[in-house]
Write an enzyme that holds these catalytic residues in place. Sequence first.
Site, PDB file in Angstrom:
ATOM      1  N   ASP A 229       0.815  -1.218   0.000  1.00 56.22           N
ATOM      2  CA  ASP A 229       0.000   0.000   0.000  1.00 56.22           C
ATOM      3  C   ASP A 229       0.847   1.265   0.000  1.00 56.22           C
ATOM      4  O   ASP A 229       0.396   2.319  -0.439  1.00 56.22           O
ATOM      5  CB  ASP A 229      -0.950   0.009   1.197  1.00 56.22           C
ATOM      6  CG  ASP A 229      -2.126  -0.892   0.897  1.00 56.22           C
ATOM      7  OD1 ASP A 229      -1.981  -2.112   1.033  1.00 56.22           O
ATOM      8  OD2 ASP A 229      -3.175  -0.373   0.472  1.00 56.22           O
ATOM      9  N   LYS A 240      -1.276  -5.046   4.004  1.00 54.90           N
ATOM     10  CA  LYS A 240      -2.345  -5.549   4.873  1.00 54.90           C
ATOM     11  C   LYS A 240      -1.818  -6.149   6.168  1.00 54.90           C
ATOM     12  O   LYS A 240      -0.802  -6.852   6.153  1.00 54.90           O
ATOM     13  CB  LYS A 240      -3.143  -6.592   4.082  1.00 54.90           C
ATOM     14  CG  LYS A 240      -4.309  -7.240   4.786  1.00 54.90           C
ATOM     15  CD  LYS A 240      -5.274  -6.271   5.402  1.00 54.90           C
ATOM     16  CE  LYS A 240      -5.803  -5.240   4.434  1.00 54.90           C
ATOM     17  NZ  LYS A 240      -6.512  -4.117   5.097  1.00 54.90           N
TER      18      LYS A 240
HETATM   19  O1  MRU Z   1      -7.634  -2.992   2.883  1.00 50.03           O
HETATM   20  P1  MRU Z   1      -7.381  -3.430   1.473  1.00 50.03           P
HETATM   21  O2  MRU Z   1      -8.158  -4.645   1.079  1.00 50.03           O
HETATM   22  O3  MRU Z   1      -7.542  -2.290   0.509  1.00 50.03           O
HETATM   23  O4  MRU Z   1      -5.848  -3.840   1.476  1.00 50.03           O
HETATM   24  C1  MRU Z   1      -5.268  -4.287   0.279  1.00 50.03           C
HETATM   25  C2  MRU Z   1      -3.850  -4.682   0.415  1.00 50.03           C
HETATM   26  O5  MRU Z   1      -3.261  -4.627   1.477  1.00 50.03           O
HETATM   27  C3  MRU Z   1      -3.143  -5.073  -0.842  1.00 50.03           C
HETATM   28  O6  MRU Z   1      -2.161  -6.023  -0.585  1.00 50.03           O
HETATM   29  C4  MRU Z   1      -2.476  -3.833  -1.456  1.00 50.03           C
HETATM   30  O7  MRU Z   1      -3.393  -2.775  -1.547  1.00 50.03           O
HETATM   31  C5  MRU Z   1      -1.902  -4.111  -2.789  1.00 50.03           C
HETATM   32  S1  MRU Z   1      -3.128  -4.423  -4.021  1.00 50.03           S
HETATM   33  C6  MRU Z   1      -2.329  -4.686  -5.499  1.00 50.03           C
END
Ligand code: MRU
Length: 336
Positions: A229, A240
């Site tokens: 992220d 995550k």
């Molecule tokens: O809370 P989320 O579902 O938006 O978290 C998503 C993640 O942590 C993904 O691993 C990250 O955004 C990369 S997506 C290519």
Amino acid sequence: MLPETIEWISDVPLLRLLDQRKIPFSVGFRECRTYRETADAIEDMTVRGAPAIGVAAAYGIVLAAREDITKIDDAFTRLSATRPTAVNLFWSLNRMRSVYEKSMGAHDICSILESEANRIREEDIDINRRIGRNGAGLLPDKATVITHCNAGALATAGYGTALGVFRTAREAGKELKIFADETRPRFQGGRLTAFELCEDGFDVTVICDSMAAFLMSREKIDAVITGADRIALNGDTANKIGTYGLAVAADRHNVPFYIAAPLSTIDFNCPNGTKIPIEERNCSEVRKIGSELIVHEAAKVWNPAFDVTPAGLITGIITEEGVFAPEEIKKLKKKP
Ligand code: MRU
């Protein structure tokens, strides 16, 4: 067949989002006709995954421009306030803002903004394919891998980052066995990654997050690959919640740990992981499974949505420009 994550229907105009809160129980769509509805959909995780959030926000700006261009600043403010950790959101909004500022007053400003949003979406798919090509070579011909959360087509405009690497590896004739962490508390692994990979005919096994270390002790794992992220300048990476623990387990068992992410996930203004804003979500996500209360009402709950994996635990960062050691990230900063 995997449904489209984000669809833009220009002549209405509307943004049609796959409702990821309901998968795999049902495959349904949510229509956003205003930037406010788009922001709500990002906030409540109808659409999620850093690159997908960025693409959706760009179309949110187009909806705002078509509704009332004089109020566009409200749209930038509202969309920026949806999810704090995924830097792709701010990257995408900055791109839209700079196009807006350059074209302010132009009679076709709405179509200029729409073209930029379309470009952000198309580039994302192309970038994911390049990430796939750069990452696939890291896997042996018969590979057993672990991934966390969902970094696939559902989390992007299409193809995916970590799951894009698996897709390209399979296209190159490699045989993959994929373990997907279920990813408490929102189960993006158990619900979304398993759905996406099964729909595409992959061999996928879902495990609880707590099982990954034991799995590594019992079975040869060739690599862990997750998305990101936000990547800080020193290579520390937010992803995550649960990613950090997985990286610690991988380190303990000498399993290579890779992050697959576009360059737009690098925050060149963020020196290290301690400076990454971490979203904390409603405690009910931990307190309940679905509508069922599983925690005593008197117990306190902490619910950070992301954690930070220190650069020292990351073997490599797979980007569209190549695979880099975390300490090389700072060299990717473009000169102004
Ligand atoms: O809370 P989320 O579902 O938006 O978290 C998503 C993640 O942590 C993904 O691993 C990250 O955004 C990369 S997506 C290519």
